[in-house]
Every structure is written in C-alpha cells, then in structure tokens.
Design an enzyme around this catalytic site. Structure first.
Site, PDB file in Angstrom:
ATOM      1  CB  ALA A   1     -13.089  11.926   1.964  1.00 22.27           C
TER       2      ALA A   1
ATOM      3  CG  HIS B   1      -7.583   2.598  -0.524  1.00 24.31           C
ATOM      4  ND1 HIS B   1      -7.298   2.517   0.821  1.00 24.31           N
ATOM      5  CD2 HIS B   1      -6.853   1.616  -1.114  1.00 24.31           C
ATOM      6  CE1 HIS B   1      -6.426   1.544   1.042  1.00 24.31           C
ATOM      7  NE2 HIS B   1      -6.136   0.988  -0.117  1.00 24.31           N
TER       8      HIS B   1
ATOM      9  CD  GLN C   1       4.250   3.244  12.623  1.00 24.84           C
ATOM     10  OE1 GLN C   1       5.040   2.484  13.183  1.00 24.84           O
ATOM     11  NE2 GLN C   1       3.890   3.073  11.377  1.00 24.84           N
TER      12      GLN C   1
ATOM     13  CG  ASP D   1     -10.690   7.245   9.757  1.00 31.39           C
ATOM     14  OD1 ASP D   1     -11.076   6.065   9.926  1.00 31.39           O
ATOM     15  OD2 ASP D   1      -9.503   7.559   9.534  1.00 31.39           O
TER      16      ASP D   1
ATOM     17  CD  GLU E   1      -2.606   1.343   2.588  1.00 31.01           C
ATOM     18  OE1 GLU E   1      -3.616   0.612   2.618  1.00 31.01           O
ATOM     19  OE2 GLU E   1      -2.251   2.077   3.520  1.00 31.01           O
TER      20      GLU E   1
ATOM     21  CE  LYS F   1       9.020   5.160   7.095  1.00 28.70           C
ATOM     22  NZ  LYS F   1       9.775   6.372   6.771  1.00 28.70           N
TER      23      LYS F   1
ATOM     24  CG  HIS G   1     -15.086  -0.857  12.975  1.00 24.97           C
ATOM     25  ND1 HIS G   1     -15.331   0.313  13.658  1.00 24.97           N
ATOM     26  CD2 HIS G   1     -14.714  -0.489  11.727  1.00 24.97           C
ATOM     27  CE1 HIS G   1     -15.135   1.344  12.850  1.00 24.97           C
ATOM     28  NE2 HIS G   1     -14.763   0.886  11.667  1.00 24.97           N
TER      29      HIS G   1
END
Length: 289
Positions: free
Chosen positions: A50, A77, A210, A109, A16, A270, A147
């Site tokens: 978005a 996506h 992170q 989200d 990704e 990366k 979730h």
C-alpha cells in the site's frame, strides 16, 4: 485449506512471492508461482503493497490463480495503515469471491503522508477481521529480534500478545540470520503467554547490498559468521548469491532439527532459491520425497 489445519497436522514448508511492480505483466508472477508449485509447498504467500508501488491490486488475482490453477493453498497479505474499514471489507469480499481463505494481517510500513485512519496497529486489523464474520484463517507477523519500532522488549511482546488476543491463529516470523535469536524468542513467547504456532521465516541473502538493506529496514542483526561468508565470496555477484543460499539452507536444516512449527522461505521471486531450500530439507529428512 486453512493454514491452521496444516500446522496442526505437521511441520510445514512454504514460500513467499510478490506481485510484479510497475508495468510488468501479471503473467510474470503466475510463471514464478507455477515453478514454485512444482516443489509442493504447503502454501504460497503473496505480498501486498500500500506504499505506492501500484501492485497491491494484483495480490488477490495471483492468490486466486495459485488456489485455482495450481491447487496450492494461497496466503494473501493485507496491510492496514492508511486503510478504512470499508477498504478492508472490500478486500475481504474479494478474497471470498476468489476462494482464498487465508490472510496475513499486517500494519504495513510507515511512510510520509500515510497515516492511520481506522487501524493504528495490526492487532486492530486482526480484531476487525475476526469480528467481521468472514471466517478467515488469520496469520500475523512476529519479530525474533523485536520490532524495529518497539522501544523495549516488553513492548514488543505486549504487541504480540495483543495480536493473539485479537484473534490471530498463528505467527510468521520476520527474517533473521542467527537461529539462536529465534530459539530465544520462542522461549520468551511462552513466558509472555504467547502460545500460537510460530513459522520461522528465512530470507537467503543474495548480495552485500541486499543484506545491508534488510538489516536496516527490518532491524535484523548480521552475525560475524555471515560477514565471513560474504568476505570469502568476494565481489562476484554469483558467488555472493551462492553463499547466501548455502547459508540459508544451513539455517533451515538446523531449524528443522529443532522442531519448528514451520519454515517459510522469502524466496524473492526466485524459483531456484525455493528449489534449493526444498532440496536441503529433503536431505535432512524434514520433507518427504
């Protein structure tokens, strides 16, 4: 090529990437994708935002370049919260024009001022895409630890089942740091009549900050063995990143040995992380040189 065709033929391996934010040029993403393409993934997914980052308009051009210039299947996506049917239809039309036939359908989200318009859930988006006659190959997200907004495990699996019934072709998992969580989830899917192929998503952590952020936003638990790795790595950022990549490669090797449908690397733009993952999977025989 449709991702379902790849999943039906073999265990897959994919990356990704995300579009550049702010004023960064598109060439940044093209360069990252080009480096990752050298590791011959089955597909490269391109995220969509978005939520105000301003980079959602770059998803289709990057996906198109991956298909056209690199000869790699692209997965674009699409989030639907705050979008109208017309917005989605225009996006689907742009995918068709770009020659991209794979989409990952997501709710997106929640954020202040960003309320549902025509789509309340990802399953609503999937149903619309399926009924539109676009012919897209549609992926959906799944969550090995449930979730973060689902009050119960039953509700989480009900939502997943609805995605399947709406027309999703396969699932890509949220990140997790304990493979046992994924194995338990895979078994529970069958008990809840969810029978789609499930691609396991792994994100190598690169710092203490992170992993803390990921745990909070995604609801992923941090097992003691990960904490120990971070403690042993100390305060040096390079050592923390190295420990995270090594741990992720161990996860990937174990998942490969346990017959997953596919492995998806959240590589955080990366190429070195993507390459390390490929090397680990070559070493264990999951991939062929």
């Amino acid at each position: 090529m449709r991702i379902t065709d790849k999943l039906s033929a073999r265990q897959t391996f994919s990356f990704e990437i995300f579009p550049p934010k702010g004023e960064l040029p598109l060439e940044t993403a093209y360069a990252v994708a080009s480096e990752m393409a050298a590791d011959r993934p089955d597909w490269i997914s391109v995220t969509y935002s978005a939520g105000g980052s301003g980079n959602s308009a770059n998803t289709v051009p990057i996906a198109a370049s991956i298909e056209r210039d690199l000869g790699i299947t692209a997965l674009a996506h699409l989030t639907c919260l705050g979008s109208t049917r017309a917005d989605v239809d225009a996006y689907v039309a742009s995918l068709a024009e770009a020659g991209v036939e794979n989409v990952l359908a997501l709710r997106g989200d929640r954020a202040p001022g960003r309320e549902p318009i025509d789509f309340e859930h990802a399953s609503d988006l999937i149903a619309h895409l399926r009924s539109s006659g676009s012919g897209l190959c549609i992926g959906a997200a799944c969550y090995p630890e449930g979730h973060v907004e689902s009050p119960t495990e039953e509700e989480s699996f009900r939502s997943l089942y609805l995605k399947q019934e709406a027309g999703a072709d396969y699932l890509v998992s949220q990140l997790f740091f304990d493979n046992e969580d994924f194995y338990r989830f895979r078994e529970k899917c069958l008990r809840h009549r969810v029978r789609l192929p499930i691609v396991a998503g792994i994100m190598p952590f690169t710092s203490v900050k992170q992993i803390q952020r990921m745990a909070f936003t995604c609801g992923a638990s941090i097992p003691a063995k990960v904490v120990k790795r971070l403690v042993l790595a100390g305060d040096d950022p390079a050592d923390q990143a190295r420990a995270g990549v090594e741990y992720a490669c161990e996860q990937l090797t174990d998942l490969a040995a346990n017959g997953v449908d596919g492995l998806h690397i959240y590589s955080m733009n990366k190429p070195s992380v993507a390459h390390a993952a490929r090397e680990a999977l070559l070493a264990c025989g999951y991939l062929e040189a």
